[in-house]
Enzyme design. Structure first.
Site, PDB file in Angstrom:
ATOM      1  N   ASP A  13      -7.500  -7.273  -4.948  1.00 25.32           N
ATOM      2  CA  ASP A  13      -6.732  -7.778  -6.086  1.00 25.32           C
ATOM      3  C   ASP A  13      -7.404  -7.319  -7.380  1.00 25.32           C
ATOM      4  OD1 ASP A  13      -5.443  -9.316  -8.060  1.00 25.32           O
ATOM      5  OD2 ASP A  13      -5.063 -10.943  -6.650  1.00 25.32           O
ATOM      6  N   ASP A  57      -5.215   1.247  -6.176  1.00 28.33           N
ATOM      7  CA  ASP A  57      -4.091   1.975  -6.766  1.00 28.33           C
ATOM      8  C   ASP A  57      -3.883   1.563  -8.224  1.00 28.33           C
ATOM      9  OD1 ASP A  57      -3.235  -0.581  -6.342  1.00 28.33           O
ATOM     10  OD2 ASP A  57      -1.351  -0.040  -5.358  1.00 28.33           O
ATOM     11  N   THR A  81      -1.182   3.674   4.047  1.00 29.76           N
ATOM     12  CA  THR A  81      -0.295   2.548   4.324  1.00 29.76           C
ATOM     13  C   THR A  81       1.116   2.841   3.814  1.00 29.76           C
ATOM     14  OG1 THR A  81      -0.770   1.454   2.218  1.00 29.76           O
ATOM     15  CG2 THR A  81      -2.248   0.972   4.068  1.00 29.76           C
TER      16      THR A  81
END
Length: 244
Positions: free
Chosen positions: A149, A185, A222
């Site tokens: 996070d 990301d 992913t």
């Protein structure tokens, strides 16, 4: 809504002038989620077989896995897709996953059961507690932290898991030559992690330009990452090796 001035009935009262006990800021927020049938199967059948509990002394993972092997620990494995793929591709390695969200734990363990893997173990609790209490110093070959996070807002940056203290804790658990592998990301978080790790003692950046490494082949892509790539979103990988 509870009156914030009324002490919780199970909490000891704090006398005037007495310091409140320090509470560590956590990098995660517990979220409730619905459980699928497969995830529930993973918890019901997999957790008794492959789940580990917090201990007050370092765990002998050679005994847990029944062998001595290269050992990787992943913090926050989400739904477990990457960890499952990596464990299946490297049966000669042992993998320890840490995740606080039950649906993800169940999903990973359901995959472990379905594929018949024996090289995966799971903690369903706070990773900092696991590192401090259960993992011996100089025992890990790799620690992975993928897409943590980023806590975008400035006032929440203190919740980011990558902090100088965390870098030092990870270093203490890695063997010399062991690698702390991070991926994100979120560009500003990548810059932040690079800044923290570049001044952390005892590490060497494995990137030739001391920035970011190309996406390593061993880290699975992913669905979320593929979708992001189509939208032009970047992903940054950082690898820092323990040198002393």
């Amino acid at each position: 809504m509870t009156d914030s001035h009324v002490p919780h009935p199970e909490s000891p009262a704090v006398e005037e002038g007495e310091e409140r006990p320090h509470r560590r800021i956590k990098s995660f927020v517990m979220r409730a989620g619905r459980m699928t049938e497969g995830q529930q199967r993973g918890l019901d059948q997999g957790l008794p077989l492959y789940g580990l509990s917090l201990t007050d002394a370092p765990v002998d993972f050679d005994q847990v896995f029944g062998r001595a092997a290269p050992r990787t620990l992943e913090i926050g494995f989400g739904m477990g897709h990457s960890l499952l793929e990596m464990a299946a591709a490297a049966p000669e390695h042992d993998f320890i996953g840490v995740e606080v969200h039950s649906p993800g734990v169940g999903a990973l363990l359901n995959g472990v059961l379905t594929q018949g893997l024996t090289n995966v173990r799971v903690y369903d609790c706070d990773a900092i507690e696991v590192l401090n209490r259960c993992v011996a110093d100089n025992s890990l070959d790799r620690l992975m932290l993928f897409f943590p996070d980023p806590w975008h807002k400035s006032r929440h940056h203190k919740r980011r898991i990558v902090q100088p203290e965390f870098a030092a804790l990870v270093r203490s658990k890695l063997k010399v030559g062991g690698v702390f592998h991070m991926a994100t990301d979120w560009g500003p978080y990548a810059e932040y992690m690079l800044e923290v790790m570049s001044v952390a003692s005892g590490y060497r950046n494995q990137a030739e330009d001391n920035q970011y490494v190309p996406r390593p082949a061993e880290r699975p892509i992913t669905k979320f990452e593929r979708r992001g790539e189509k939208l032009g979103h970047g992903v940054w990988d950082l690898k820092f090796e323990k040198v002393d």
